[in-house]
Write a protein that holds these residues in place. Structure first.
Motif, PDB file in Angstrom:
ATOM      1  N   LEU A 166      19.572  48.739  24.643  1.00 41.01           N
ATOM      2  CA  LEU A 166      18.494  49.214  25.312  1.00 41.01           C
ATOM      3  C   LEU A 166      18.230  48.527  26.548  1.00 41.01           C
ATOM      4  O   LEU A 166      17.818  49.091  27.721  1.00 41.01           O
ATOM      5  CB  LEU A 166      16.990  49.336  24.548  1.00 41.01           C
ATOM      6  CG  LEU A 166      17.276  50.245  23.505  1.00 41.01           C
ATOM      7  CD1 LEU A 166      15.869  50.008  22.549  1.00 41.01           C
ATOM      8  CD2 LEU A 166      17.244  51.720  23.875  1.00 41.01           C
ATOM      9  N   THR A 167      18.504  47.283  26.844  1.00 39.34           N
ATOM     10  CA  THR A 167      18.358  46.564  27.932  1.00 39.34           C
ATOM     11  C   THR A 167      19.534  46.692  28.850  1.00 39.34           C
ATOM     12  O   THR A 167      19.912  45.539  29.612  1.00 39.34           O
ATOM     13  CB  THR A 167      17.895  45.027  27.604  1.00 39.34           C
ATOM     14  OG1 THR A 167      19.091  44.472  26.902  1.00 39.34           O
ATOM     15  CG2 THR A 167      16.705  44.970  26.786  1.00 39.34           C
ATOM     16  N   THR A 168      20.533  47.531  28.560  1.00 39.17           N
ATOM     17  CA  THR A 168      21.915  47.445  29.189  1.00 39.17           C
ATOM     18  C   THR A 168      22.816  46.369  28.970  1.00 39.17           C
ATOM     19  O   THR A 168      23.598  45.784  29.796  1.00 39.17           O
ATOM     20  CB  THR A 168      21.816  48.044  30.658  1.00 39.17           C
ATOM     21  OG1 THR A 168      21.312  46.605  31.384  1.00 39.17           O
ATOM     22  CG2 THR A 168      21.038  49.138  31.045  1.00 39.17           C
ATOM     23  N   THR A 169      22.606  45.680  27.830  1.00 41.34           N
ATOM     24  CA  THR A 169      23.533  44.614  27.452  1.00 41.34           C
ATOM     25  C   THR A 169      24.573  44.777  26.400  1.00 41.34           C
ATOM     26  O   THR A 169      24.182  44.749  25.377  1.00 41.34           O
ATOM     27  CB  THR A 169      22.574  43.344  27.063  1.00 41.34           C
ATOM     28  OG1 THR A 169      21.417  42.932  28.021  1.00 41.34           O
ATOM     29  CG2 THR A 169      23.161  41.862  26.861  1.00 41.34           C
ATOM     30  N   PRO A 170      25.826  44.799  26.869  1.00 48.15           N
ATOM     31  CA  PRO A 170      26.819  44.888  25.816  1.00 48.15           C
ATOM     32  C   PRO A 170      26.840  43.636  24.984  1.00 48.15           C
ATOM     33  O   PRO A 170      26.706  42.712  25.403  1.00 48.15           O
ATOM     34  CB  PRO A 170      28.094  45.015  26.664  1.00 48.15           C
ATOM     35  CG  PRO A 170      27.571  45.499  28.127  1.00 48.15           C
ATOM     36  CD  PRO A 170      26.325  44.972  28.273  1.00 48.15           C
ATOM     37  N   ASN A 171      27.009  43.930  23.622  1.00 49.65           N
ATOM     38  CA  ASN A 171      27.132  42.940  22.749  1.00 49.65           C
ATOM     39  C   ASN A 171      28.053  43.354  21.515  1.00 49.65           C
ATOM     40  O   ASN A 171      28.181  44.424  21.369  1.00 49.65           O
ATOM     41  CB  ASN A 171      25.877  42.651  22.342  1.00 49.65           C
ATOM     42  CG  ASN A 171      25.021  43.764  21.456  1.00 49.65           C
ATOM     43  OD1 ASN A 171      25.137  43.854  20.351  1.00 49.65           O
ATOM     44  ND2 ASN A 171      24.520  44.494  22.020  1.00 49.65           N
ATOM     45  N   LEU A 172      28.399  42.276  20.932  1.00 46.56           N
ATOM     46  CA  LEU A 172      29.357  42.322  19.878  1.00 46.56           C
ATOM     47  C   LEU A 172      29.260  41.290  18.751  1.00 46.56           C
ATOM     48  O   LEU A 172      29.013  40.147  19.528  1.00 46.56           O
ATOM     49  CB  LEU A 172      30.749  42.491  20.150  1.00 46.56           C
ATOM     50  CG  LEU A 172      31.699  43.319  19.010  1.00 46.56           C
ATOM     51  CD1 LEU A 172      31.205  44.791  18.675  1.00 46.56           C
ATOM     52  CD2 LEU A 172      33.189  43.177  19.849  1.00 46.56           C
ATOM     53  N   GLY A 173      29.146  41.179  17.641  1.00 44.21           N
ATOM     54  CA  GLY A 173      29.145  40.380  16.334  1.00 44.21           C
ATOM     55  C   GLY A 173      30.190  40.369  15.463  1.00 44.21           C
ATOM     56  O   GLY A 173      30.688  41.629  15.047  1.00 44.21           O
ATOM     57  N   LEU A 174      30.410  39.539  14.796  1.00 38.75           N
ATOM     58  CA  LEU A 174      31.526  39.280  13.724  1.00 38.75           C
ATOM     59  C   LEU A 174      31.037  38.314  12.653  1.00 38.75           C
ATOM     60  O   LEU A 174      30.480  37.478  12.916  1.00 38.75           O
ATOM     61  CB  LEU A 174      32.714  38.860  13.876  1.00 38.75           C
ATOM     62  CG  LEU A 174      33.812  38.709  12.989  1.00 38.75           C
ATOM     63  CD1 LEU A 174      34.482  40.018  12.411  1.00 38.75           C
ATOM     64  CD2 LEU A 174      35.160  37.998  13.649  1.00 38.75           C
ATOM     65  N   GLU A 175      30.758  39.067  11.519  1.00 39.16           N
ATOM     66  CA  GLU A 175      30.138  38.255  10.257  1.00 39.16           C
ATOM     67  C   GLU A 175      31.258  38.328   9.337  1.00 39.16           C
ATOM     68  O   GLU A 175      31.907  39.351   8.862  1.00 39.16           O
ATOM     69  CB  GLU A 175      28.863  39.009   9.917  1.00 39.16           C
ATOM     70  CG  GLU A 175      27.992  38.313   8.878  1.00 39.16           C
ATOM     71  CD  GLU A 175      26.667  38.738   8.817  1.00 39.16           C
ATOM     72  OE1 GLU A 175      25.887  38.100   7.726  1.00 39.16           O
ATOM     73  OE2 GLU A 175      26.185  39.629   9.241  1.00 39.16           O
ATOM     74  N   ILE A 176      31.478  37.113   8.823  1.00 35.21           N
ATOM     75  CA  ILE A 176      32.402  36.851   7.444  1.00 35.21           C
ATOM     76  C   ILE A 176      31.646  36.179   6.412  1.00 35.21           C
ATOM     77  O   ILE A 176      30.785  35.228   6.540  1.00 35.21           O
ATOM     78  CB  ILE A 176      33.271  36.066   8.019  1.00 35.21           C
ATOM     79  CG1 ILE A 176      34.048  36.871   9.181  1.00 35.21           C
ATOM     80  CG2 ILE A 176      34.380  35.620   7.094  1.00 35.21           C
ATOM     81  CD1 ILE A 176      35.175  36.067   9.931  1.00 35.21           C
ATOM     82  N   ALA A 177      31.814  36.639   5.147  1.00 39.60           N
ATOM     83  CA  ALA A 177      31.430  36.159   3.940  1.00 39.60           C
ATOM     84  C   ALA A 177      32.075  34.739   3.620  1.00 39.60           C
ATOM     85  O   ALA A 177      33.309  34.655   3.624  1.00 39.60           O
ATOM     86  CB  ALA A 177      31.553  37.148   2.692  1.00 39.60           C
ATOM     87  N   ALA A 178      31.138  33.728   3.196  1.00 36.37           N
ATOM     88  CA  ALA A 178      31.687  32.650   2.883  1.00 36.37           C
ATOM     89  C   ALA A 178      31.774  32.611   1.393  1.00 36.37           C
ATOM     90  O   ALA A 178      32.405  31.762   0.720  1.00 36.37           O
ATOM     91  CB  ALA A 178      31.057  31.258   3.416  1.00 36.37           C
TER      92      ALA A 178
END
Length: 178
Positions: free
Chosen positions: A34-46
């Motif tokens: 919504l603030t024109t900020t491209p983003n990406l995340g990666l979440e991995i189970a420990a």
């Protein structure tokens, strides 16, 4: 800071040996978009109740009248799930680091921030591969920067720093589980 990244890498490596279905998630925060900020995340189970999340965002845009707030942000987090991973309530500990440049007023800011905080979130299962997560975090950030007038001048700046306590994370995140 290197020790923290090393610890996160070790946690990630510990979890990668036994990866199976729904142990890895790819994410994007809708509020950043919504603030024109491209983003990406990666979440991995420990484990069954612990996940390690690494989110990043980058805003390269320049607005009219040369007003801009360019930045990159990285925000690693360790989450403890109260039920099981990727479902229901969780509490977490997050760090954040960023570099920024720009300003919307008659001042320009060029600097860095680093800090951390505590977070809470809830994850809704939408389908076998899709989830929706709402999260909020409070914490601390140390900002150090050069402040100058909008007109560029290599020698015309003042070094400043600021301590911030308050909201450090806010998200409405769409998640794809592999």
């Amino acid at each position: 800071m290197k020790k923290i990244y090393y610890l996160l890498f070790l946690l990630w490596m510990a979890g990668i040996g036994g990866l199976k279905a729904q142990d890895v998630a790819l994410k994007t925060n809708g509020l950043y978009w919504l603030t024109t900020t491209p983003n990406l995340g990666l979440e991995i189970a420990a484990s069954q109740k612990v996940t390690v999340d690494l989110a990043a965002a980058y805003n390269p845009w320049i607005f009219k009248d040369d007003k801009k707030m360019r930045f990159w942000l990285i925000q690693p987090e360790v989450k403890y799930w109260l039920c099981e991973k990727f479902e229901g309530h969780y509490v977490g500990v997050h760090l954040h680091g960023a570099q920024y440049f720009g300003g919307f007023s008659d001042k320009r800011y060029d600097g860095y921030l680093a800090g951390g905080g505590l977070s809470y979130g809830y994850d809704w299962i939408l389908s076998p591969h899709w989830n929706l997560e709402a999260s909020v975090g409070i914490g601390y950030a140390r900002l150090w920067y050069k402040e100058s007038d909008r007109t560029y001048c290599e020698k015309c700046y003042e070094n400043k720093n600021t301590d911030y306590f308050g909201l450090t994370k806010l998200g409405l995140t769409l998640i794809y589980l592999f």
